[in-house]
Design an enzyme around this catalytic site. Structure first.
Site, PDB file in Angstrom:
ATOM      1  N   SER A 571       0.843  -1.192   0.000  1.00 27.27           N
ATOM      2  CA  SER A 571       0.000   0.000   0.000  1.00 27.27           C
ATOM      3  C   SER A 571       0.881   1.245   0.000  1.00 27.27           C
ATOM      4  O   SER A 571       1.678   1.433  -0.915  1.00 27.27           O
ATOM      5  CB  SER A 571      -0.960  -0.041   1.192  1.00 27.27           C
ATOM      6  OG  SER A 571      -1.964   0.936   1.074  1.00 27.27           O
ATOM      7  N   HIS A 688      -7.692  -5.135  -1.429  1.00 33.27           N
ATOM      8  CA  HIS A 688      -6.482  -4.564  -0.843  1.00 33.27           C
ATOM      9  C   HIS A 688      -5.859  -5.486   0.198  1.00 33.27           C
ATOM     10  O   HIS A 688      -4.762  -5.235   0.671  1.00 33.27           O
ATOM     11  CB  HIS A 688      -6.825  -3.215  -0.211  1.00 33.27           C
ATOM     12  CG  HIS A 688      -5.651  -2.323   0.015  1.00 33.27           C
ATOM     13  ND1 HIS A 688      -4.891  -1.815  -1.021  1.00 33.27           N
ATOM     14  CD2 HIS A 688      -5.083  -1.836   1.152  1.00 33.27           C
ATOM     15  CE1 HIS A 688      -3.927  -1.053  -0.529  1.00 33.27           C
ATOM     16  NE2 HIS A 688      -4.011  -1.050   0.782  1.00 33.27           N
TER      17      HIS A 688
END
Length: 729
Positions: A571, A688
């Site tokens: 991320s 994610h």
């Protein structure tokens, strides 16, 4: 659930999913497809920027993009399936990540009933359980198991919130890693959903989601995204507002409460006072750490308590008719204010805990005291302060550990969690009168004996002279010969501290003779808001300089050498990987980059990228554009440079980082690199990381570690026992 908590859950040692496709080890490896260069020039403040792979920003259902991604996956799959010792690596990682000792977290007590999320391999997802006793986990009752609703394992719990009497619980669930969650209300006694009680679009991957009940449990305040045709399609992940839902009524009859005048990138955290008379709404302005607080009083009207510039970042109701606030106004390391609810004006607040040398990360009021979490540059400690401001000392937790997750049990007794690099997160009961800390049965056992592992904490000098903490884990007796395979990780953003935590994956590397290093970079909040601010917006380059200083120390002190140094991040940490490999390609042998951001000039064109502008900046501002362009990884790949080997992972349903970042970065690197080292893209059909089924996570971890071991020249040695092997001499 707050976005910060969701980020913490995302940091669990479960990587992104994709079921391994069987591939013959002797089969030929197809070449990766060459991405066509299609000249597109964007102009920012008079600066022309060429973007030849902008076409890869289209969705996966675009035929050209879909064909290219499929070709990359085929190349990746054939490359990784040929690597040695995959079966042995899979067996070991399954034993570590599938360790059957249960983990409990997100504990909440309401109406005398204790609720928790429980992770119990081989179950694929977290379950919601009721815990009659923290001393006998066998008494736990499963209230909701997502696997019963979706045997595929692709449905996950986003968050839950029990009613004040503990008789009902509202649960948000989403599918396929989208984080787009609807809330269902369950009867706690029966575990059955209440008929018709489903509220749509409460949680999302942009603004998150939350809810809080009213006093008598007849309804709840919740975060509501636009529905139907209320807004254009481009706006439906924005403009979050607060509504109230009364049980037994259709959701289209829910009433507006707050948020019409809030920013487009608003997100809310909600809580109710113990007596149910007041509701607190904490409005976040995107993800950069700016907050405004609103209070709903007994008459049902909302009062704004603070604005963004007041720098009040947290609030919690006490049991004494007061609201306690964490402020960073003229106090970058934090101070705690007490505000009587009878006079809800920030001017009436008094300082209970002044700023000190440690950074206040959070607090939890009980009957006569506050339990205050203090950051110490990564590790944390728990201080107790009376409601009169008197220092009552520290909870006796080990050094170089993390402490938090305080759950009031009545009076001043609490449950709290403590973990370290070598000990799994464990729930302790703290008795206020006796001052004793007692381990409960909620402790998760370790799948590996870590007694042979040594933890060092050293300081690195960054480019501007800033001292940056680095935590180094290795087997005792390590020889500093400059030849140890080493894995360096970091994050450095959004005010999230990289605190000590137990990851079985660290030991999968250490027991093979490796060294694991974890950096506490600027951009986090390890030393307060100044530490965060000096790693955000136009000062983001400091994060990359900090990371470089940590890598150099590992080489200079002869832990390793560039040919045996790997780096990993996800991320915002994926952005860190992109900057590291483009700014210092000579320093690393291999890079593991998960769900990262690489095109800093077009990130804000995505929904969650707009929430990120308060952290990274925007190309609309000339100074911020210059800073973004100066480090944007995609724009700093240079033809002919001998880049490290890289494994990129991304999720097609990722609501936080669009997978186009990984596609464009891979296309550019494959076209530019002057080395023969692989640049691989592993795309999965999840998001994610949240909601990833356990089996999928294990399969991706097998790919990552097989690649890591191979690239660092580590011949995998099967582990028959649980003891971390000594580093080879």
């Amino acid at each position: 659930m707050q976005r910060s908590l969701k980020s913490a859950l995302a940091a669990l040692p479960l990587l992104l999913p994709m079921t391994s496709l069987a591939g013959a080890k002797n089969a030929a490896v197809p070449a990766p497809p060459v991405a066509a260069k299609k000249s597109v020039v964007d102009t920012y403040h008079g600066v022309k920027v060429d973007d030849p792979y902008q076409w890869l920003e289209k969705k996966i259902d675009d035929p050209e993009v879909g064909k290219w991604v499929a070709g990359q996956n085929a190349h990746m799959r054939a490359t990784l399936d040929k690597l040695p010792s995959r079966d042995a690596i899979r067996a070991r990682l399954t034993a570590l990540l599938g360790h059957k000792s249960a983990a409990h977290f997100a504990l909440v007590q309401k109406g005398g009933t204790l609720f928790a999320l429980k992770f119990q391999p081989p179950r694929q997802q977290f379950m919601l359980v009721v815990l009659p006793s923290v001393e006998d986990v066998s008494t736990a009752r499963v209230l909701l198991d997502p696997m019963e609703l979706d045997p595929s394992g692709h449905t996950a719990i986003d968050f839950f919130q029990p009613s004040p009497d503990g008789k009902k619980v509202a649960v948000s669930m989403s599918k396929d890693g989208t984080e787009s969650g609807d809330v269902t209300v369950y009867d706690v006694a029966t575990g059955k959903p209440l008929p018709g009680e489903v509220v749509p679009r409460v949680n999302g991957g942009t603004a998150g989601g939350d809810l809080t009940w009213n006093a008598d449990g007849t309804g709840f305040f919740y975060t509501r995204y636009p529905r139907g045709e209320e807004r254009p399609a481009a706006d439906r992940d924005f403009f979050q507002q607060v509504y109230f839902h009364k049980l037994g009524t259709p959701t289209d009859k829910d009433t507006y409460e707050l948020g019409k005048d809030a920013p487009r990138i608003a997100n809310y955290q909600l809580s109710t006072s113990e007596d149910g008379t007041h509701v607190l709404a904490i409005l976040g302005n995107g993800d950069g750490g700016e907050y405004a607080l609103y209070l709903r009083g007994p008459q049902g009207t909302w009062t704004q308590l603070s604005k963004f510039e007041d720098k009040v970042i947290q609030g919690s109701f006490g049991q004494d008719g007061a609201l306690y606030l964490l402020s960073r106004k003229d106090a970058p390391r934090g101070k705690v204010l007490r505000l009587p609810l009878a006079t809800p004006s920030l001017e009436k607040a008094t300082v209970l805990i002044p700023e000190s040398q440690v950074s206040i990360a959070g607090f939890r009021p009980t009957a006569t005291r506050l339990y205050v979490s203090e950051q110490l540059g990564g590790p944390s400690q728990m201080r107790m302060v009376g409601l009169d401001g008197k220092d009552l000392g520290l909870v006796p937790t080990p050094p170089v550990s993390s402490v938090g997750g305080v759950v009031p049990l009545g009076g001043d007794d609490v449950l709290l969690f403590n973990s370290s690099y070598t000990e799994p997160a464990t729930a302790y009961r703290y008795g206020a009168k006796t001052g004793t800390l007692t381990k409960t049965a909620l402790a998760r056992t370790s799948p590996v004996d870590t007694s042979n592992v040594q933890v060092e904490r050293v300081m690195c000098t960054s480019k501007d002279g800033t001292q940056v903490p680095l935590n180094i884990l290795h087997a005792k007796g390590l020889e500093l010969n400059g030849n140890n395979p080493t894995l360096l990780t970091g994050y450095g953003g959004f005010g999230l501290s990289k605190s000590p935590g137990f990851s079985p994956l660290n030991f999968a590397f250490i027991e093979q003779g490796g060294v694991v290093a974890i950096a506490n970079l600027r951009g986090g909040s390890e030393f307060g808001e100044e530490w965060h601010a000096n790693g955000s917006l136009t000062k983001k380059q400091n994060v990359f300089d900090d990371f470089h200083s940590c890598a150099k120390l590992l080489v200079d002190k002869k832990y390793t050498k560039p040919q045996r140094l790997a780096i990993e991040g996800g991320s915002n940490g994926g952005l860190l990987m992109g900057a590291a490999l483009t700014q210092h390609p000579e320093l690393y042998r291999t890079v593991l980059a998960h769900v990262g951001i690489y095109d800093m000039l077009r990130v804000e064109l995505t929904p969650n990228g707009q929430f990120n502008t308060t952290e990274y900046g925007t190309v609309k501002d000339p100074a911020q554009f210059q800073a973004l362009y100066a480090y944007s990884p995609y724009h700093h790949v240079k033809d002919g440079v001998k880049y490290p080997s890289v494994l990129f992972t991304s999720g097609e349903n990722d609501p936080r980082v669009d997978p186009f970042h990984s596609r464009k970065m891979v296309a550019r690197l494959q076209a530019a690199t002057g080395s023969k080292r692989p640049v691989l893209l592993r795309t999965n059909n999840m998001g994610h990381g949240m909601g990833t089924p356990l089996s999928d996570a294990i399969e991706e971890t097998v790919d990552v570690y097989a690649f890591l071991f191979h690239e660092l020249g580590m011949k995998y040695r099967p582990v028959t026992g649980k003891v971390a092997a000594p580093a080879p001499k």
